[in-house]
Design a protein around this motif. Sequence first.
Motif, PDB file in Angstrom:
ATOM      1  N   GLU A  95       0.830  -1.201   0.000  1.00  0.00           N
ATOM      2  CA  GLU A  95       0.000   0.000   0.000  1.00  0.00           C
ATOM      3  C   GLU A  95       0.864   1.252   0.000  1.00  0.00           C
ATOM      4  N   GLY A  96       0.489   2.208  -0.823  1.00  0.00           N
ATOM      5  CA  GLY A  96       1.190   3.483  -0.910  1.00  0.00           C
ATOM      6  C   GLY A  96       2.271   3.528  -1.974  1.00  0.00           C
ATOM      7  N   HIS A  97       2.619   2.398  -2.544  1.00  0.00           N
ATOM      8  CA  HIS A  97       3.711   2.350  -3.530  1.00  0.00           C
ATOM      9  C   HIS A  97       3.419   3.196  -4.760  1.00  0.00           C
ATOM     10  N   ALA A  98       2.233   3.081  -5.311  1.00  0.00           N
ATOM     11  CA  ALA A  98       1.920   3.770  -6.567  1.00  0.00           C
ATOM     12  C   ALA A  98       1.946   5.288  -6.418  1.00  0.00           C
ATOM     13  N   VAL A 111       8.999   8.151  -6.540  1.00  0.00           N
ATOM     14  CA  VAL A 111       9.780   7.337  -7.469  1.00  0.00           C
ATOM     15  C   VAL A 111       8.857   6.581  -8.423  1.00  0.00           C
ATOM     16  N   SER A 112       7.711   6.104  -7.943  1.00  0.00           N
ATOM     17  CA  SER A 112       6.756   5.395  -8.805  1.00  0.00           C
ATOM     18  C   SER A 112       6.142   6.337  -9.825  1.00  0.00           C
ATOM     19  N   LYS A 113       5.770   7.522  -9.395  1.00  0.00           N
ATOM     20  CA  LYS A 113       5.204   8.510 -10.323  1.00  0.00           C
ATOM     21  C   LYS A 113       6.206   8.866 -11.415  1.00  0.00           C
ATOM     22  N   HIS A 153       3.446  -3.092   9.547  1.00  0.00           N
ATOM     23  CA  HIS A 153       4.067  -2.276   8.500  1.00  0.00           C
ATOM     24  C   HIS A 153       4.675  -3.174   7.426  1.00  0.00           C
ATOM     25  N   ARG A 154       5.370  -4.230   7.830  1.00  0.00           N
ATOM     26  CA  ARG A 154       6.028  -5.133   6.889  1.00  0.00           C
ATOM     27  C   ARG A 154       5.021  -5.808   5.969  1.00  0.00           C
ATOM     28  N   VAL A 155       3.930  -6.316   6.523  1.00  0.00           N
ATOM     29  CA  VAL A 155       2.944  -7.048   5.722  1.00  0.00           C
ATOM     30  C   VAL A 155       2.160  -6.105   4.818  1.00  0.00           C
ATOM     31  N   VAL A 156       1.774  -4.945   5.327  1.00  0.00           N
ATOM     32  CA  VAL A 156       0.951  -4.024   4.545  1.00  0.00           C
ATOM     33  C   VAL A 156       1.768  -3.309   3.469  1.00  0.00           C
TER      34      VAL A 156
END
Length: 188
Positions: free
Chosen positions: A90-93, A97-99, A169-172
């Motif tokens: 979650e939050g990666h997109a 850096v992703s943008k 935090h690690r799993v999400v």
Amino acid sequence: FKVTALDINADMLDLGRERMAACKRAFPETPMMAEFVTGDAEALDFEDESFDAVCCVNSLHHIPDIPKALAEIHRVLKKGGRFLFFEPGEGHAEAEVSKREMEEHGVTERDIIIDELDGWARDAGFERMALVPSLDPGASIPLARWHALRRVNWRLPLELWRWRKALVHRVVHHPCGYLLKGGGTARG
């Protein structure tokens, strides 16, 4: 065992070949061989039930049609086979850096949401998902147990609270785990 590396981008396969050569130089006593194949995860050019395991590291979130790719992965796995994944969550997109990658290179960037992935995996025919919140595969948590712990709000002693926060935090935000294809002898 035999390793097949697949990517839709030939440049990424060239990078893989370079890294394999570097590993061979660094560890000459360790046999390392791989076949490098240009291909599309949404239309795998392999026979049914031809792999014991499929591993996807930081790439599932780049695939435009993840449910289609999961169906293909399920198709090529032998009974009892595992699909191992390690993805940004979650939050990666929305990360800068992703943008930038989307803008500069036109790549697909998306969040991998555990429950969404589980639904697609079940639709593809996978029997079970387990999360591995550390680098120790013996520490895997069945998805149902993960949800049970979250429902009871993790009633833990204070000294375990920091561990819980790090685990969530690690799993999400960096999901790692496996999906199991039924019908075989694999356990876990």
